[in-house]
Scaffold this motif. Structure first.
Motif, PDB file in Angstrom:
ATOM      1  N   LEU A  25       5.317  34.375  26.599  1.00  0.00           N
ATOM      2  CA  LEU A  25       6.691  33.951  26.847  1.00  0.00           C
ATOM      3  C   LEU A  25       7.267  34.666  28.067  1.00  0.00           C
ATOM      4  N   MET A  26       6.990  35.956  28.207  1.00  0.00           N
ATOM      5  CA  MET A  26       7.490  36.700  29.360  1.00  0.00           C
ATOM      6  C   MET A  26       6.932  36.133  30.660  1.00  0.00           C
ATOM      7  N   GLN A  27       5.654  35.790  30.673  1.00  0.00           N
ATOM      8  CA  GLN A  27       5.048  35.206  31.870  1.00  0.00           C
ATOM      9  C   GLN A  27       5.776  33.921  32.262  1.00  0.00           C
ATOM     10  N   ALA A  28       6.008  33.051  31.290  1.00  0.00           N
ATOM     11  CA  ALA A  28       6.699  31.789  31.582  1.00  0.00           C
ATOM     12  C   ALA A  28       8.151  32.032  31.968  1.00  0.00           C
ATOM     13  N   HIS A  29       8.757  33.053  31.395  1.00  0.00           N
ATOM     14  CA  HIS A  29      10.163  33.359  31.625  1.00  0.00           C
ATOM     15  C   HIS A  29      10.414  33.817  33.062  1.00  0.00           C
ATOM     16  N   ILE A  30       9.499  34.598  33.603  1.00  0.00           N
ATOM     17  CA  ILE A  30       9.689  35.186  34.926  1.00  0.00           C
ATOM     18  C   ILE A  30       9.084  34.333  36.032  1.00  0.00           C
ATOM     19  N   ALA A  31       8.003  33.633  35.746  1.00  0.00           N
ATOM     20  CA  ALA A  31       7.251  32.938  36.793  1.00  0.00           C
ATOM     21  C   ALA A  31       8.132  31.958  37.568  1.00  0.00           C
ATOM     22  N   ARG A  32       7.881  31.886  38.871  1.00  0.00           N
ATOM     23  CA  ARG A  32       8.540  30.909  39.740  1.00  0.00           C
ATOM     24  C   ARG A  32       7.479  30.255  40.614  1.00  0.00           C
ATOM     25  N   ARG A  33       7.516  28.939  40.717  1.00  0.00           N
ATOM     26  CA  ARG A  33       6.597  28.228  41.600  1.00  0.00           C
ATOM     27  C   ARG A  33       6.998  28.460  43.052  1.00  0.00           C
ATOM     28  N   LEU A  34       6.027  28.333  43.945  1.00  0.00           N
ATOM     29  CA  LEU A  34       6.285  28.559  45.352  1.00  0.00           C
ATOM     30  C   LEU A  34       7.318  27.575  45.892  1.00  0.00           C
ATOM     31  N   ASP A  35       7.289  26.325  45.411  1.00  0.00           N
ATOM     32  CA  ASP A  35       8.274  25.351  45.907  1.00  0.00           C
ATOM     33  C   ASP A  35       9.685  25.728  45.471  1.00  0.00           C
ATOM     34  N   ARG A  36       9.816  26.269  44.274  1.00  0.00           N
ATOM     35  CA  ARG A  36      11.126  26.707  43.802  1.00  0.00           C
ATOM     36  C   ARG A  36      11.603  27.915  44.617  1.00  0.00           C
ATOM     37  N   ILE A  37      10.693  28.823  44.913  1.00  0.00           N
ATOM     38  CA  ILE A  37      11.057  29.989  45.727  1.00  0.00           C
ATOM     39  C   ILE A  37      11.496  29.550  47.116  1.00  0.00           C
ATOM     40  N   THR A  38      10.789  28.586  47.700  1.00  0.00           N
ATOM     41  CA  THR A  38      11.167  28.075  49.020  1.00  0.00           C
ATOM     42  C   THR A  38      12.562  27.470  48.990  1.00  0.00           C
ATOM     43  N   GLU A  39      12.875  26.761  47.931  1.00  0.00           N
ATOM     44  CA  GLU A  39      14.215  26.184  47.779  1.00  0.00           C
ATOM     45  C   GLU A  39      15.269  27.281  47.655  1.00  0.00           C
ATOM     46  N   MET A  40      14.965  28.331  46.896  1.00  0.00           N
ATOM     47  CA  MET A  40      15.889  29.450  46.742  1.00  0.00           C
ATOM     48  C   MET A  40      16.146  30.138  48.077  1.00  0.00           C
ATOM     49  N   ILE A  41      15.080  30.316  48.859  1.00  0.00           N
ATOM     50  CA  ILE A  41      15.219  30.994  50.150  1.00  0.00           C
ATOM     51  C   ILE A  41      16.038  30.144  51.113  1.00  0.00           C
ATOM     52  N   ARG A  42      15.841  28.844  51.089  1.00  0.00           N
ATOM     53  CA  ARG A  42      16.650  27.962  51.934  1.00  0.00           C
ATOM     54  C   ARG A  42      18.132  28.127  51.606  1.00  0.00           C
ATOM     55  N   ALA A  43      18.435  28.163  50.312  1.00  0.00           N
ATOM     56  CA  ALA A  43      19.827  28.376  49.900  1.00  0.00           C
ATOM     57  C   ALA A  43      20.303  29.773  50.280  1.00  0.00           C
ATOM     58  N   GLY A  44      19.398  30.745  50.228  1.00  0.00           N
ATOM     59  CA  GLY A  44      19.757  32.107  50.600  1.00  0.00           C
ATOM     60  C   GLY A  44      20.128  32.226  52.068  1.00  0.00           C
ATOM     61  N   PHE A  45      19.355  31.596  52.940  1.00  0.00           N
ATOM     62  CA  PHE A  45      19.680  31.621  54.365  1.00  0.00           C
ATOM     63  C   PHE A  45      21.014  30.931  54.637  1.00  0.00           C
ATOM     64  N   ALA A  46      21.260  29.834  53.941  1.00  0.00           N
ATOM     65  CA  ALA A  46      22.542  29.150  54.118  1.00  0.00           C
ATOM     66  C   ALA A  46      23.689  30.066  53.729  1.00  0.00           C
ATOM     67  N   GLU A  47      23.509  30.833  52.656  1.00  0.00           N
ATOM     68  CA  GLU A  47      24.539  31.776  52.215  1.00  0.00           C
ATOM     69  C   GLU A  47      24.734  32.893  53.250  1.00  0.00           C
ATOM     70  N   ILE A  48      23.636  33.450  53.724  1.00  0.00           N
ATOM     71  CA  ILE A  48      23.705  34.583  54.656  1.00  0.00           C
ATOM     72  C   ILE A  48      24.428  34.200  55.941  1.00  0.00           C
ATOM     73  N   TYR A  49      24.152  33.011  56.445  1.00  0.00           N
ATOM     74  CA  TYR A  49      24.685  32.626  57.747  1.00  0.00           C
ATOM     75  C   TYR A  49      25.976  31.803  57.670  1.00  0.00           C
ATOM     76  N   THR A  50      26.532  31.689  56.488  1.00  0.00           N
ATOM     77  CA  THR A  50      27.825  30.991  56.355  1.00  0.00           C
ATOM     78  C   THR A  50      28.812  31.843  55.572  1.00  0.00           C
ATOM     79  N   GLY A  51      28.795  33.158  55.838  1.00  0.00           N
ATOM     80  CA  GLY A  51      29.812  34.024  55.257  1.00  0.00           C
ATOM     81  C   GLY A  51      29.302  35.072  54.301  1.00  0.00           C
ATOM     82  N   ASN A  52      28.216  34.772  53.570  1.00  0.00           N
ATOM     83  CA  ASN A  52      27.626  35.719  52.619  1.00  0.00           C
ATOM     84  C   ASN A  52      28.676  36.289  51.671  1.00  0.00           C
TER      85      ASN A  52
END
Length: 248
Positions: free
Chosen positions: A210-237
């Motif tokens: 359960l812990m493995q499934a709880h924490i695991a993130r697919r690479l595509d999901r991580i890429t989506e998170m990072i895209r949102a992170g850059f948008a946050e950083i460069y639009t006021g953070n």
């Protein structure tokens, strides 16, 4: 000072906002928060003269802070180039999630052997706190989630594991906040309650799965998170502004 498992994840930097910096420790806390919440932007090379001026300190305590942060993995040090902020890229973030999963699975197995009922009662209370946090903002949800996982690892009675998790929590805090703030609601709070039940049953195998499934993130999901992170950083953070109390 040891922080309680239920403490909010905001670092000492929130207490530093607007206050004069008088010691190497305070400079360290401030620069660390600037790196963790990307007030210093990803892959940015740090201009020590400019940063010292910005903080109103001399370069000596700043250099001590930068050395310490590089040794702890919050900055990169390059010969003849000084210090730079860690990149925000999918591969690096994936390694952090993989390390966290490995660490917490090991801790859960030890906790299944070592945790007493009092400790599990406290973990159950923290699991309920995460359920109550779902209607709150992402930072409150993150605080509750970190408190649960920190206490779970503490139940393993292994100080090195606990120290590693606290470092991971800091290094992952921005991207996990993005995940909670921009992502879709999940069933992670119910999984906390299930983990407690499995620990009470001393079922380390099911708990680890359960812990493995709880924490695991697919690479595509991580890429989506990072895209949102850059948008946050460069639009006021807004997260950095909230924690540090300053403007971009």
């Amino acid at each position: 000072m040891t922080r309680s498992p239920g403490a909010d994840p905001e670092p000492a930097a929130d207490a530093l906002a607007g206050a004069p910096l008088r010691s190497a420790d305070r400079v360290y806390a401030r620069v660390k928060a600037m790196a963790v919440f990307y007030r210093l932007r990803p892959s940015e090379r740090i201009n020590e003269v400019e940063l010292a001026r910005r903080l109103g300190v001399s370069r000596t305590p700043l250099r001590e802070a930068l050395n310490r942060l590089a040794a702890e993995g919050f900055l990169e040090a390059t010969v003849n180039r000084g210090y730079s902020v860690l990149p925000l890229d999918p591969k690096r973030v994936l390694t952090l999630y993989e390390y966290r999963a490995t660490l917490e699975i090991g801790a859960l197995r030890l906790a299944a052997e070592r945790a007493d009922e009092g400790g599990l009662d406290q973990l159950d209370a923290l699991a309920r706190r995460t359920q109550h946090s779902t209607g709150q903002d992402a930072l409150a949800q993150l605080a509750a989630d970190e408190a649960f996982h920190t206490h779970l690892v503490a139940l393993a009675d292994n100080a090195e594991m606990l120290r590693s998790l606290r470092s991971l929590n800091e290094r992952m805090r921005f991207i996990r906040w993005i995940d909670l703030d921009k992502g879709q609601p999940g069933h992670w709070t119910d999984e906390h309650a299930t983990m407690v039940a499995l620990l009470r049953a001393r079922d380390a195998g099911a708990g680890a799965a359960l812990m493995q499934a709880h924490i695991a993130r697919r690479l595509d999901r991580i890429t989506e998170m990072i895209r949102a992170g850059f948008a946050e950083i460069y639009t006021g953070n807004t997260l950095a502004a909230r924690i540090l109390g300053d403007a971009a």
